[in-house]
Design an enzyme around this catalytic site. Structure first.
Site, PDB file in Angstrom:
ATOM      1  CE  LYS A 227     -44.513  34.797 -17.202  1.00  0.00           C
ATOM      2  NZ  LYS A 227     -43.754  35.336 -16.056  1.00  0.00           N
TER       3      LYS A 227
ATOM      4  NE  ARG B 209     -37.405  41.486 -12.261  1.00  0.00           N
ATOM      5  CZ  ARG B 209     -38.509  40.796 -12.511  1.00  0.00           C
ATOM      6  NH1 ARG B 209     -38.452  39.722 -13.272  1.00  0.00           N
ATOM      7  NH2 ARG B 209     -39.661  41.186 -12.007  1.00  0.00           N
TER       8      ARG B 209
ATOM      9  CB  SER C  63     -44.814  42.434  -4.620  1.00  0.00           C
ATOM     10  OG  SER C  63     -44.209  41.243  -5.082  1.00  0.00           O
TER      11      SER C  63
ATOM     12  CG  ASP D 124     -46.970  41.031 -15.436  1.00  0.00           C
ATOM     13  OD1 ASP D 124     -46.107  41.744 -14.878  1.00  0.00           O
ATOM     14  OD2 ASP D 124     -47.250  39.881 -15.049  1.00  0.00           O
TER      15      ASP D 124
ATOM     16  NE  ARG E  66     -42.046  44.348 -18.547  1.00  0.00           N
ATOM     17  CZ  ARG E  66     -42.643  43.262 -18.090  1.00  0.00           C
ATOM     18  NH1 ARG E  66     -43.705  43.366 -17.306  1.00  0.00           N
ATOM     19  NH2 ARG E  66     -42.181  42.068 -18.412  1.00  0.00           N
TER      20      ARG E  66
ATOM     21  NE  ARG F 192     -45.663  39.958 -19.025  1.00  0.00           N
ATOM     22  CZ  ARG F 192     -46.240  38.785 -19.291  1.00  0.00           C
ATOM     23  NH1 ARG F 192     -46.839  38.586 -20.444  1.00  0.00           N
ATOM     24  NH2 ARG F 192     -46.238  37.813 -18.401  1.00  0.00           N
TER      25      ARG F 192
HETATM   26  C1  S3P Z   1     -46.388  37.544 -10.459  1.00  0.00           C
HETATM   27  C2  S3P Z   1     -46.497  38.739  -9.808  1.00  0.00           C
HETATM   28  C3  S3P Z   1     -46.156  40.024 -10.421  1.00  0.00           C
HETATM   29  C4  S3P Z   1     -46.049  39.922 -11.944  1.00  0.00           C
HETATM   30  C5  S3P Z   1     -45.277  38.718 -12.362  1.00  0.00           C
HETATM   31  C6  S3P Z   1     -45.944  37.447 -11.861  1.00  0.00           C
HETATM   32  C7  S3P Z   1     -46.738  36.309  -9.745  1.00  0.00           C
HETATM   33  O1  S3P Z   1     -44.911  40.457  -9.922  1.00  0.00           O
HETATM   34  O2  S3P Z   1     -45.447  41.080 -12.466  1.00  0.00           O
HETATM   35  O3  S3P Z   1     -45.180  38.648 -13.774  1.00  0.00           O
HETATM   36  O4  S3P Z   1     -46.900  35.248 -10.396  1.00  0.00           O
HETATM   37  O5  S3P Z   1     -46.885  36.360  -8.521  1.00  0.00           O
HETATM   38  P1  S3P Z   1     -44.750  41.351  -8.592  1.00  0.00           P
HETATM   39  O6  S3P Z   1     -45.119  40.505  -7.439  1.00  0.00           O
HETATM   40  O7  S3P Z   1     -43.300  41.731  -8.578  1.00  0.00           O
HETATM   41  O8  S3P Z   1     -45.671  42.517  -8.797  1.00  0.00           O
END
Ligand code: S3P
Length: 445
Positions: free
Chosen positions: A27, A128, A173, A325, A356, A401
């Site tokens: 993804k 969020r 993040s 995740d 979660r 999830r």
């Molecule tokens: C992601 C980063 C993560 C992850 C999300 C996808 C990405 O989030 O939980 O499903 O593609 O950069 P965070 O940056 O909020 O940790």
């Protein structure tokens, strides 16, 4: 993209899970491949793109801002980009559905273009926090008008030329990191992000692959990522590896259902994503990596996983960024281990598609599993390999999830587990139920 009516799902397994399966494209990589292709001048081609609702939201948004994006009959996607700096003013609000990644990364792109975009999303996404990207993007010059608490719907007006910044991430993040780097693409000078804790590095890899000038250096403060702005991106041919976050469900399912032997093909094993595999191995899981290779610049292998007795662990908190995740799936594995598994240092779980920690505690307890909630994690008392009680209907809070993890828990339960609303599964893993059936599970009811 909204889920007007609930779709209940009850999956059971009468015996072992066996077979070979593939998982859909990653993804995170799928989102980025569309965004960067849309900023390259010329035709890019993407094979193995995840065709889940989240990624389709990104595709629709990039189209609304001028890119030409089409799916060929062979399943590959072609993208004709507009060039860095060439994004057009979208005529309507960008509907991000359930997708935090689409929202935060696209906010970054819009921030350094002379356009204004309104971002809207579903009930989960509208809860969020977006302040974590609003703050750095405003310091680059964007103007943001958000709903109370820095939430969606919000309107973002970009500034061109934007101002390059050096930004130390206050929270681990990859979305925040990527939003700033994407804003930096159309910003003169060097945009720097300092990551005290490393997160998934797909943006860095792909930006370099598209020809951006980007360096990553260690420093006492963390990883320093420097991107030269006003970049010119060259179109690419991309093959998206299978998503380790989708493979996670089969790794756990085969580990907990006695007699199982499942091979998951073509799983991306970027080290910033493999925390769950490390945690499951610490618990005693039998996971073998076969035919290790490189696909689209990312390490990939087939994973053969056989049922094994699991033991409780204290989940090393330093694994959190590389399995962020996968905690819901890990909590399910813990529910079948011998002893009490404790996972701390994962406060970010509170601001995912659902809270979660709270959602998994409620779901597992409804199935007879004893849990203890911490502000930053969960302790789960395992069954020692016995089936859990089950017999509950699970509230999924629009979180794919939670839905898939609890569907897996139901594969080794005395009474069937019903997922109250399985429709969010389509955001990331449209073929999930079909794969479960191909491994020997049954849909009942
Ligand atoms: C992601 C980063 C993560 C992850 C999300 C996808 C990405 O989030 O939980 O499903 O593609 O950069 P965070 O940056 O909020 O940790």
């Amino acid at each position: 993209m909204s889920h007007a009516s609930s779709q209940p799902l009850t999956l059971v397994a009468a015996g072992p899970l066996t077979g070979r399966v593939t998982v859909p494209g990653d993804k995170s990589i799928s989102h980025r491949s569309l965004m960067l292709s849309a900023l390259a001048v010329g035709e890019s081609r993407v094979e193995g793109l995840l065709e889940g609702e989240d990624v389709l939201a990104t595709a629709a948004a990039m189209r609304a801002m001028g890119a030409d994006i089409a799916r060929g009959e062979d399943g590959a996607w072609t993208i004709h980009g507009v060039g860095v700096g060439g994004l057009l003013q979208p005529a309507n609000a960008l509907d991000m559905g359930n997708s935090g990644t689409s929202t935060r990364l696209l906010m970054g792109l819009v921030a350094s273009h002379p356009i204004t975009a309104t971002f809207v999303g579903d009930a989960s996404l509208s809860k969020r926090p977006m302040g974590r990207v609003i703050e750095p993007l405003m310091s680059m010059g964007a103007d943001v008008n958000a709903s109370p608490g820095g939430r969606l719907p919000l309107m973002l007006r970009g500034l061109c030329p934007a101002v390059p910044i050096t930004y130390t991430l206050p929270v681990a993040s990859a979305q925040v990191k990527s939003a700033i780097l994407l804003a930096g693409l159309n910003t003169p000078g060097i945009t720097r992000v300092i990551e005290p804790i490393a997160t998934r590095d797909h943006s860095e890899r792909m930006l370099a692959g598209f020809g951006a000038t980007l360096t990553v250096e260690p420093s006492p403060e963390g990883r320093v990522i420097s991107l030269h702005g006003e970049a010119e991106l060259r179109p690419q041919q991309i093959v998206v590896p299978g998503d380790p976050s989708s493979a996670a469900f089969w790794l756990v399912a085969a580990s907990i259902v006695p007699g199982s032997d499942v091979t998951v093909e073509n799983v991306g094993l970027n080290p910033t994503r493999t925390g769950l595999i490390a945690a499951l191995r610490l618990m005693g899981a039998d996971i073998e990596e076969l035919d290790a290779r490189t696909v689209g610049g990312e390490p990939v292998a087939d994973l053969r996983v056989r049922h094994a007795p699991l033991s409780a662990i204290e989940v090393p908190p330093e694994l959190a960024p590389s399995m962020i995740d996968e905690y819901p799936a890990l909590f399910v594995a813990a529910a079948f281990a011998q002893g009490r598994t404790v996972a701390r240092g994962a406060h970010e779980l509170r601001v995912k598609e659902s809270d979660r920690i709270a959602a998994m505690k409620a779901a597992l307890e409804a199935c007879g599993v004893v849990c203890e909630e911490y502000e930053d994690g969960l302790a789960v008392q395992g069954s020692g390999g016995e089936p859990i009680a089950g017999g509950a209907t699970i509230e999924t809070h629009l979180d794919h999830r939670i839905a898939m993890s609890m569907a897996v828990a139901g594969l080794h339960a005395r009474k069937a587990v019903t997922i109250g609303d399985a429709s969010p599964i389509a955001t990331s893993y449209p073929g999930f139920v079909g794969v479960a059936i191909s491994l020997g599970a049954e849909v009942v009811g």
